[in-house]
Design an enzyme around this catalytic site. Structure first.
Site, PDB file in Angstrom:
ATOM      1  N   SER A 145      -1.815  -7.725   3.552  1.00  0.00           N
ATOM      2  CA  SER A 145      -0.831  -8.329   2.653  1.00  0.00           C
ATOM      3  C   SER A 145       0.259  -9.012   3.470  1.00  0.00           C
ATOM      4  O   SER A 145       0.409  -8.757   4.671  1.00  0.00           O
ATOM      5  CB  SER A 145      -0.193  -7.211   1.807  1.00  0.00           C
ATOM      6  N   TYR A 158       4.409   0.338  -0.462  1.00  0.00           N
ATOM      7  CA  TYR A 158       3.345  -0.657  -0.312  1.00  0.00           C
ATOM      8  C   TYR A 158       3.395  -1.288   1.076  1.00  0.00           C
ATOM      9  O   TYR A 158       2.364  -1.405   1.755  1.00  0.00           O
ATOM     10  CB  TYR A 158       3.521  -1.719  -1.398  1.00  0.00           C
TER      11      TYR A 158
HETATM   12  P1  NAP Z   1      -5.375  -5.655  -9.116  1.00  0.00           P
HETATM   13  O1  NAP Z   1      -5.590  -6.863  -9.940  1.00  0.00           O
HETATM   14  O2  NAP Z   1      -4.341  -4.637  -9.491  1.00  0.00           O
HETATM   15  O3  NAP Z   1      -6.797  -4.908  -8.903  1.00  0.00           O
HETATM   16  C1  NAP Z   1      -6.807  -3.750  -8.125  1.00  0.00           C
HETATM   17  C2  NAP Z   1      -8.190  -3.146  -8.261  1.00  0.00           C
HETATM   18  O4  NAP Z   1      -8.227  -1.910  -7.527  1.00  0.00           O
HETATM   19  C3  NAP Z   1      -8.521  -2.813  -9.712  1.00  0.00           C
HETATM   20  O5  NAP Z   1      -9.887  -3.064  -9.955  1.00  0.00           O
HETATM   21  C4  NAP Z   1      -8.243  -1.324  -9.761  1.00  0.00           C
HETATM   22  O6  NAP Z   1      -8.996  -0.661 -10.721  1.00  0.00           O
HETATM   23  C5  NAP Z   1      -8.723  -0.897  -8.385  1.00  0.00           C
HETATM   24  N1  NAP Z   1      -8.204   0.421  -8.010  1.00  0.00           N
HETATM   25  C6  NAP Z   1      -6.919   0.824  -7.977  1.00  0.00           C
HETATM   26  N2  NAP Z   1      -6.845   2.103  -7.596  1.00  0.00           N
HETATM   27  C7  NAP Z   1      -8.118   2.529  -7.381  1.00  0.00           C
HETATM   28  C8  NAP Z   1      -8.710   3.761  -6.973  1.00  0.00           C
HETATM   29  N3  NAP Z   1      -7.967   4.835  -6.705  1.00  0.00           N
HETATM   30  N4  NAP Z   1     -10.068   3.833  -6.871  1.00  0.00           N
HETATM   31  C9  NAP Z   1     -10.836   2.753  -7.156  1.00  0.00           C
HETATM   32  N5  NAP Z   1     -10.347   1.548  -7.547  1.00  0.00           N
HETATM   33  C10 NAP Z   1      -8.988   1.448  -7.654  1.00  0.00           C
HETATM   34  O7  NAP Z   1      -5.021  -6.090  -7.627  1.00  0.00           O
HETATM   35  P2  NAP Z   1      -5.344  -7.449  -6.849  1.00  0.00           P
HETATM   36  O8  NAP Z   1      -4.184  -8.358  -6.950  1.00  0.00           O
HETATM   37  O9  NAP Z   1      -6.721  -7.923  -7.199  1.00  0.00           O
HETATM   38  O10 NAP Z   1      -5.341  -6.863  -5.364  1.00  0.00           O
HETATM   39  C11 NAP Z   1      -6.516  -6.434  -4.728  1.00  0.00           C
HETATM   40  C12 NAP Z   1      -6.113  -6.086  -3.317  1.00  0.00           C
HETATM   41  O11 NAP Z   1      -5.434  -7.206  -2.741  1.00  0.00           O
HETATM   42  C13 NAP Z   1      -5.112  -4.921  -3.248  1.00  0.00           C
HETATM   43  O12 NAP Z   1      -5.376  -4.155  -2.085  1.00  0.00           O
HETATM   44  C14 NAP Z   1      -3.754  -5.622  -3.101  1.00  0.00           C
HETATM   45  O13 NAP Z   1      -2.814  -4.797  -2.448  1.00  0.00           O
HETATM   46  C15 NAP Z   1      -4.145  -6.790  -2.262  1.00  0.00           C
HETATM   47  N6  NAP Z   1      -3.263  -7.939  -2.302  1.00  0.00           N
HETATM   48  C16 NAP Z   1      -2.969  -8.553  -3.486  1.00  0.00           C
HETATM   49  C17 NAP Z   1      -2.162  -9.705  -3.458  1.00  0.00           C
HETATM   50  C18 NAP Z   1      -1.775 -10.450  -4.696  1.00  0.00           C
HETATM   51  O14 NAP Z   1      -0.857 -11.300  -4.607  1.00  0.00           O
HETATM   52  N7  NAP Z   1      -2.396 -10.193  -5.823  1.00  0.00           N
HETATM   53  C19 NAP Z   1      -1.702 -10.204  -2.247  1.00  0.00           C
HETATM   54  C20 NAP Z   1      -2.009  -9.521  -1.067  1.00  0.00           C
HETATM   55  C21 NAP Z   1      -2.805  -8.399  -1.112  1.00  0.00           C
HETATM   56  P3  NAP Z   1      -8.320  -0.062 -12.080  1.00  0.00           P
HETATM   57  O15 NAP Z   1      -8.600  -1.077 -13.125  1.00  0.00           O
HETATM   58  O16 NAP Z   1      -9.038   1.238 -12.272  1.00  0.00           O
HETATM   59  O17 NAP Z   1      -6.854   0.119 -11.816  1.00  0.00           O
HETATM   60  C1  GCO Z   2       5.212  -8.047  -4.339  1.00  0.00           C
HETATM   61  C2  GCO Z   2       3.794  -8.537  -4.456  1.00  0.00           C
HETATM   62  C3  GCO Z   2       3.145  -8.619  -3.086  1.00  0.00           C
HETATM   63  C4  GCO Z   2       1.744  -9.119  -3.230  1.00  0.00           C
HETATM   64  C5  GCO Z   2       1.065  -9.229  -1.934  1.00  0.00           C
HETATM   65  C6  GCO Z   2       1.707 -10.231  -1.048  1.00  0.00           C
HETATM   66  O1  GCO Z   2       5.654  -7.287  -5.216  1.00  0.00           O
HETATM   67  O2  GCO Z   2       5.866  -8.465  -3.373  1.00  0.00           O
HETATM   68  O3  GCO Z   2       3.043  -7.696  -5.306  1.00  0.00           O
HETATM   69  O4  GCO Z   2       3.188  -7.364  -2.473  1.00  0.00           O
HETATM   70  O5  GCO Z   2       0.997  -8.275  -4.017  1.00  0.00           O
HETATM   71  O6  GCO Z   2       0.878  -8.006  -1.312  1.00  0.00           O
HETATM   72  O7  GCO Z   2       0.871 -10.448   0.064  1.00  0.00           O
END
Ligand code: NAP
Ligand code: GCO
Length: 264
Positions: A145, A158
């Protein structure tokens, strides 16, 4: 040239991939020829995911598994190997965030975030590495992230977890590189998914959320990322094209980390 990006015949396990970024990774891996396996916490979520994959023409295999439950992860890893095959590509994607000022966050809440975002990638990687060693190859991609590099208000747990995940990535690369296992991170910028929906909610007067405007000003690309923006980088890190890339965090952020931000 394109063959080096092929995932034909590979088994890819993307954790927490019923939707969101993980779903996009799985879609991209399918297009590159991989067999898709995913898990989620409950049967309802897995079923929703299976329906979503079916709608995309992807014959994914779904498993109910909470990634923080070591026994469940080990059982799921063994079942995947028995029913589908050795996991060639693991993406530790499952993750949560709690946006709470540190002084108002309980230790239990802090531990819950670290459990999913850092301890679980350790547990799942540990479950698949032995078979990768036996097979003589493997790819592990940890979803990091911006918060692997930067802090901001309300995301202490986080950021601590994602910072730790960056170093766990480097350590897995260091410890298992000699077995032809490459472990790298992918660091998405701010991506339009359910996880960031609260940061993009329209205001009562119809204007953009202040944080939405902030990210636009901080991103040279002047836009939020879409999960599709991550597909190419993910295939690169999952394929032979990155066989000499190890311990690297590939940021896919539209340039946020390079930019001081547009002058107000
Ligand atoms: P999201 O839409 O909240 O999806 C997260 C997924 O993880 C959901 O399918 C959730 O399932 C699953 N999950 C959560 N806890 C779990 C557990 N204990 N066991 C199994 N599955 C679990 O998040 P996203 O934005 O797609 O993010 C995916 C990854 O990218 C995460 O690691 C997040 O930190 C990272 N990320 C996101 C962003 C962003 O801007 N969106 C940026 C950087 C990094 P449920 O439906 O059961 O909750
Ligand atoms: C926040 C956001 C970020 C993104 C992502 C950025 O609250 O700042 O959720 O943490 O999810 O991780 O790379």
């Amino acid at each position: 040239m394109t063959d080096m990006f092929s995932l034909k015949g590979k088994v890819a396990w993307v954790t927490g991939a019923s939707y969101g970024i993980g779903f996009s990774f799985a879609k991209a891996f399918h297009k590159a020829g991989a067999v898709i396996v995913f898990n989620d916490r409950g049967q309802e979520q897995v079923d929703k995911g299976l329906a979503a994959y079916k709608a995309e023409g992807i014959p994914a295999r779904g498993y109910v598994c909470d990634v923080t439950d070591e026994a469940a992860v080990n059982a799921t890893a063994a079942l995947i190997e028995k029913e589908v095959g050795v996991v060639d590509i693991l993406v530790n994607n499952a993750g949560i965030i709690k946006r709470v000022p540190m002084t108002e966050m309980s230790a239990a809440e802090f531990r819950q975030v670290v459990d999913v975002d850092l301890n679980a990638p350790f547990i799942v990687a540990k479950a698949v590495i032995p078979s990768m060693i036996k097979k003589g190859a493997g790819k592990i991609i940890n979803v990091c992230s911006m918060m692997s590099e930067l802090g901001r208000e309300t995301v202490s747990a986080y950021a601590a977890a994602k910072g730790g995940l960056k170093m766990l990535t480097k350590n897995i690369a260091s410890e298992y590189g000699e077995y032809n296992i490459q472990c790298n991170g992918i660091g998405p910028g701010y991506i339009e998914t359910p996880q960031t929906a609260p940061l993009r909610e329209k205001q009562a007067d119809g204007s953009r959320h202040p944080f939405d405007q902030f990210i636009i000003a901080k991103t040279p690309a002047a836009r939020w990322g879409k999960p599709e923006d991550l597909e190419g980088p993910a295939v690169f890190l999952a394929s032979a094209a990155s066989d000499f890339v190890n311990g690297h965090i590939l940021y896919v952020d539209g340039g946020i980390l390079a930019y001081i931000g547009k002058q107000p």
